[in-house]
Design a protein around this motif. Structure first.
Motif, PDB file in Angstrom:
ATOM      1  N   ALA A  49       0.836  -1.209   0.000  1.00 13.71           N
ATOM      2  CA  ALA A  49       0.000   0.000   0.000  1.00 13.71           C
ATOM      3  C   ALA A  49       0.867   1.255   0.000  1.00 13.71           C
ATOM      4  O   ALA A  49       0.581   2.223  -0.719  1.00 13.71           O
ATOM      5  N   LEU A  50       1.945   1.234   0.798  1.00 11.84           N
ATOM      6  CA  LEU A  50       2.854   2.379   0.853  1.00 11.84           C
ATOM      7  C   LEU A  50       3.556   2.573  -0.487  1.00 11.84           C
ATOM      8  O   LEU A  50       3.666   3.709  -0.988  1.00 11.84           O
ATOM      9  N   ALA A  51       4.032   1.471  -1.083  1.00 12.98           N
ATOM     10  CA  ALA A  51       4.715   1.559  -2.372  1.00 12.98           C
ATOM     11  C   ALA A  51       3.772   2.050  -3.460  1.00 12.98           C
ATOM     12  O   ALA A  51       4.160   2.840  -4.334  1.00 12.98           O
ATOM     13  N   THR A  52       2.512   1.590  -3.425  1.00  9.39           N
ATOM     14  CA  THR A  52       1.526   2.031  -4.411  1.00  9.39           C
ATOM     15  C   THR A  52       1.258   3.520  -4.284  1.00  9.39           C
ATOM     16  O   THR A  52       1.180   4.240  -5.286  1.00  9.39           O
ATOM     17  N   THR A  53       1.126   4.006  -3.049  1.00 13.75           N
ATOM     18  CA  THR A  53       0.885   5.437  -2.823  1.00 13.75           C
ATOM     19  C   THR A  53       2.057   6.266  -3.321  1.00 13.75           C
ATOM     20  O   THR A  53       1.872   7.292  -4.000  1.00 13.75           O
ATOM     21  N   LEU A  54       3.279   5.834  -3.001  1.00 17.23           N
ATOM     22  CA  LEU A  54       4.472   6.551  -3.446  1.00 17.23           C
ATOM     23  C   LEU A  54       4.573   6.533  -4.967  1.00 17.23           C
ATOM     24  O   LEU A  54       4.909   7.554  -5.594  1.00 17.23           O
ATOM     25  N   ARG A  55       4.249   5.381  -5.560  1.00 13.53           N
ATOM     26  CA  ARG A  55       4.298   5.268  -7.021  1.00 13.53           C
ATOM     27  C   ARG A  55       3.278   6.200  -7.672  1.00 13.53           C
ATOM     28  O   ARG A  55       3.567   6.812  -8.697  1.00 13.53           O
ATOM     29  N   MET A  56       2.090   6.315  -7.082  1.00  9.04           N
ATOM     30  CA  MET A  56       1.078   7.218  -7.637  1.00  9.04           C
ATOM     31  C   MET A  56       1.555   8.664  -7.601  1.00  9.04           C
ATOM     32  O   MET A  56       1.360   9.419  -8.560  1.00  9.04           O
ATOM     33  N   LEU A  57       2.192   9.060  -6.508  1.00  9.77           N
ATOM     34  CA  LEU A  57       2.712  10.423  -6.406  1.00  9.77           C
ATOM     35  C   LEU A  57       3.782  10.682  -7.462  1.00  9.77           C
ATOM     36  O   LEU A  57       3.831  11.762  -8.076  1.00  9.77           O
ATOM     37  N   MET A  59       4.006   9.093 -10.321  1.00  9.32           N
ATOM     38  CA  MET A  59       3.353   9.100 -11.626  1.00  9.32           C
ATOM     39  C   MET A  59       2.692  10.450 -11.906  1.00  9.32           C
ATOM     40  O   MET A  59       2.694  10.936 -13.044  1.00  9.32           O
ATOM     41  N   ILE A  60       2.126  11.076 -10.877  1.00  7.43           N
ATOM     42  CA  ILE A  60       1.538  12.406 -11.042  1.00  7.43           C
ATOM     43  C   ILE A  60       2.639  13.421 -11.375  1.00  7.43           C
ATOM     44  O   ILE A  60       2.475  14.290 -12.246  1.00  7.43           O
ATOM     45  N   THR A  61       3.785  13.307 -10.686  1.00 11.71           N
ATOM     46  CA  THR A  61       4.932  14.167 -10.989  1.00 11.71           C
ATOM     47  C   THR A  61       5.392  13.968 -12.419  1.00 11.71           C
ATOM     48  O   THR A  61       5.655  14.936 -13.154  1.00 11.71           O
ATOM     49  N   LEU A  62       5.480  12.698 -12.831  1.00 12.98           N
ATOM     50  CA  LEU A  62       5.898  12.386 -14.196  1.00 12.98           C
ATOM     51  C   LEU A  62       4.914  12.959 -15.211  1.00 12.98           C
ATOM     52  O   LEU A  62       5.322  13.472 -16.263  1.00 12.98           O
ATOM     53  N   ALA A  63       3.618  12.870 -14.923  1.00 10.38           N
ATOM     54  CA  ALA A  63       2.602  13.400 -15.836  1.00 10.38           C
ATOM     55  C   ALA A  63       2.794  14.900 -16.042  1.00 10.38           C
ATOM     56  O   ALA A  63       2.669  15.405 -17.176  1.00 10.38           O
ATOM     57  N   ASN A  64       3.105  15.630 -14.986  1.00 10.37           N
ATOM     58  CA  ASN A  64       3.363  17.067 -15.105  1.00 10.37           C
ATOM     59  C   ASN A  64       4.585  17.348 -15.970  1.00 10.37           C
ATOM     60  O   ASN A  64       4.594  18.287 -16.784  1.00 10.37           O
ATOM     61  N   GLN A  65       5.612  16.524 -15.815  1.00 10.51           N
ATOM     62  CA  GLN A  65       6.823  16.698 -16.614  1.00 10.51           C
ATOM     63  C   GLN A  65       6.572  16.361 -18.086  1.00 10.51           C
ATOM     64  O   GLN A  65       7.088  17.031 -18.992  1.00 10.51           O
TER      65      GLN A  65
END
Length: 224
Positions: A49-57, A59-65
């Protein structure tokens, strides 16, 4: 060449590299699932769950880039959209997992919760891997277009194709293996197959981070 900013691609490369680091425990987790999941689930599930949450954050950063890089290629714009779809899918799955955990602790609801979770998991996994494939495919094509704008490189194009082939294989194998484990726990595949597939997923992520890094280096050299 102002649309090809090296700084944007350096940020993409950095985010992809961090995603690789976050995914490093993946082969270990795969081995645990294959061997003694019941003994380690108390640690594995919160960690996942922690890894999934970190990965989502990330991925959102990557989407902005990728939105910044979209001026160089529309493929980055499409990759951004599929990254966001991955985040939405994983967020929904995380909420469902929490709901199922609560229901499992409620007398009379456990069997129905387990049945629902088991039936939905392969569907979720297929959708997630589809979005993952589309995001990475457009990302690779975007890198390819940047290299073409900079004069092209036949050797690098071959590297992009090899990464794409590995991506297809890893998505298919991972989806099939996890579906088998979730639907038929007694018919689990050999441990080395599952762990090998997890390593292949890591290899694809590492290659994508390397492609982003090389693209950033190329644009830095051209801007000097």
């Amino acid at each position: 060449m102002n649309i090809l900013r090296a700084s944007v691609f350096r940020k993409i490369a950095r985010t992809e590299a961090i995603l690789f680091v976050v995914m490093l425990p993946f082969p270990v987790a795969a081995a645990v699932v294959r061997s003694r999941f019941s003994l380690f689930s108390v640690f594995l599930l919160p960690g996942a769950a922690l890894a999934t949450t970190l990965r989502m954050l990330l991925m959102i950063t990557l989407a902005n880039q990728l939105a910044e890089a979209a001026a160089a290629s529309q493929h980055f714009y499409h990759a951004k959209n599929w990254c966001l779809m991955q985040c939405v899918t994983e967020a929904i799955a995380l909420m469902l997992s929490i709901i199922m955990t609560v229901l499992n602790n409620t007398e009379g609801e456990a069997s129905r919760a387990n049945l629902l979770l088991t039936s939905l998991y392969p569907v979720y996994l297929f959708i997630l891997q589809l979005f993952n494939y589309l995001a990475k495919r457009h990302l690779l094509r975007g890198f390819g277009e940047v290299w073409q704008l900079c004069g092209g490189d036949a050797a690098q194009n071959r590297q992009f194709r090899q990464t794409h082939i590995l991506l297809v294989i890893s998505c298919i194998l991972f989806t099939l293996l996890i579906a088998v484990i979730s639907l038929k726990p007694a018919a689990q595949p050999a441990g080395w197959i599952l762990t090998g597939t997890a390593i292949l997923v890591l290899l694809v992520q590492l290659r994508i981070a390397w492609h982003a890094h090389k693209t950033a280096l190329l644009l830095t050299e051209l801007s000097e």
